[in-house]
Scaffold this active site. Structure first.
Site, PDB file in Angstrom:
ATOM      1  CB  ILE A 175      -0.970   0.035   1.201  1.00 45.42           C
ATOM      2  CG1 ILE A 175      -0.209  -0.137   2.527  1.00 45.42           C
ATOM      3  CG2 ILE A 175      -2.038  -1.042   1.055  1.00 45.42           C
ATOM      4  CD1 ILE A 175      -1.098  -0.005   3.758  1.00 45.42           C
ATOM      5  N   GLY A 176       2.158   1.162   0.108  1.00 42.74           N
ATOM      6  CA  GLY A 176       2.982   2.362   0.113  1.00 42.74           C
ATOM      7  C   GLY A 176       4.453   2.046   0.003  1.00 42.74           C
ATOM      8  N   GLY A 235       8.464   4.052   0.685  1.00 43.64           N
ATOM      9  CA  GLY A 235       9.212   5.211   1.161  1.00 43.64           C
ATOM     10  C   GLY A 235      10.699   4.939   1.081  1.00 43.64           C
ATOM     11  CG  PHE A 292      10.698   3.150   5.483  1.00 44.46           C
ATOM     12  CD1 PHE A 292      10.149   1.884   5.593  1.00 44.46           C
ATOM     13  CD2 PHE A 292       9.880   4.200   5.122  1.00 44.46           C
ATOM     14  CE1 PHE A 292       8.805   1.677   5.373  1.00 44.46           C
ATOM     15  CE2 PHE A 292       8.538   4.004   4.904  1.00 44.46           C
ATOM     16  CZ  PHE A 292       8.003   2.741   5.027  1.00 44.46           C
ATOM     17  CG  ASP A 302       9.734  14.339   8.593  1.00 45.91           C
ATOM     18  OD1 ASP A 302       9.743  15.482   8.099  1.00 45.91           O
ATOM     19  OD2 ASP A 302       9.657  13.309   7.901  1.00 45.91           O
ATOM     20  CE  LYS A 340       5.921   3.318   8.348  1.00 45.32           C
ATOM     21  NZ  LYS A 340       6.585   4.499   8.939  1.00 45.32           N
TER      22      LYS A 340
END
Length: 304
Positions: A28-29, A31, A33, A143, A51
């Site tokens: 779903i994503g 980044g 990382f 952040d 994650k």
């Protein structure tokens, strides 16, 4: 896509199982990382986010994320539920609540490019409470930005959650004693668009720096953009912030005048000073009362 990103993408695929409990549904994503997947708990069908970061990466960020989530467990309704974390031969992982749309995506989906005052003030109160809850246990986010606040799912679809703690830093011990700021120049941490001038100058970041980022965030979601939106170079963005005449923004009806004292107040703070969160939250709540904003009225995206 780089080789490392390809490697991360190959680590998990639909049907893979983690800890003999969670089955991967889909990615779903993505980044810097690594990647985020949706997973389901095999016994109950409960959804979660997983994650993943490659163990080949020199910079590992999920360790700090897991530390913050464990520390915050049961202490704030604005922090994701933490289900667990671990390490496999090729990757590290962390399992947490599955969240909905983030504030950045919701703003960009509006016809105007900014939120109504009603929606912005209500979001602002929740974001400030989330930031305070993190500071209360001794961590800075470092952040703070619209894409790091997202709505919950189901019965929590009107609640904001602060997340992505990969750049977090512990600034106080369990007794509340501050860590002394570093004497040397600190590496930049954050996102250029929302970072404080202290971050640009390599100074040790404190609680007030998270609030500076919140201030910039609020200008963006109520005005539609920040003056340095089109800039990319750190030095040019820094100088634009130094010249930033925020007063002219409050001449516009869509930017709440309740934000006006924020800058003056933040300029009075330093690394050692605990911010008066109640004062800042109170300013936004005063604006809601003055405009007779009902907390239960539809948010902008609910009106569509």
């Amino acid at each position: 896509m780089g080789d490392k990103e390809k490697n991360v993408e190959d680590i998990l695929k639909p049907g893979d199982i983690i800890k003999e409990k969670w089955i991967i549904v889909k990615m779903i994503g993505m980044g810097g990382f690594g990647q985020i997947y949706e997973a389901k708990y095999m016994k109950s069908g409960e959804s979660a986010a997983v994650k993943v970061e490659s163990s080949q990466y020199d910079k590992q960020v999920l360790k700090m994320e897991a530390e913050v989530l464990q520390k915050m467990k049961g202490k704030s309704k604005y922090i994701c539920k933490f289900f667990g974390c671990g390490r496999e031969s090729k990757f590290n992982y962390i399992i947490m609540s599955l969240l909905g749309n983030n504030i950045s995506a919701l703003r960009k989906a509006t016809d105007s490019g900014y939120f109504s005052t009603s929606t912005a003030l209500r979001l602002g109160v929740q974001m400030l409470r989330a930031i305070r809850s993190l500071h209360d246990v001794g961590y800075l986010h470092r952040d703070v930005k619209p894409s790091n606040f997202a709505l919950g799912m189901g019965r929590h679809s009107r609640r904001l959650f602060i997340y992505d703690f990969g750049l977090a830093r512990k600034f106080a011990d369990d007794r509340g004693m501050l860590r002394p700021p570093r004497d040397t120049k600190c590496p930049f941490r954050g996102t250029l668009r929302y970072a404080s001038l202290n971050a640009h100058n390599g100074q040790e970041l404190g609680r007030h720096d998270d609030l500076w980022s919140f201030f910039y965030l609020m200008i963006e979601i109520t005005y539609g953009q920040l003056p340095w939106r089109s800039l990319r170079e750190a030095e040019r963005i820094k100088h634009a912030k130094m010249r930033f005449d925020h007063k002219r923004f409050f001449e516009l009806e869509r930017v709440p005048k309740e934000l006006k004292p924020f800058r003056e107040y933040l300029e009075s703070l330093d690394y050692y000073t605990k911010p008066n969160y109640d004062y800042l939250i109170g300013r936004l709540e005063f604006g809601m009362r003055e405009r007779k904003i009902d907390k239960s009225e539809p948010l902008d995206w609910e009106r569509l």
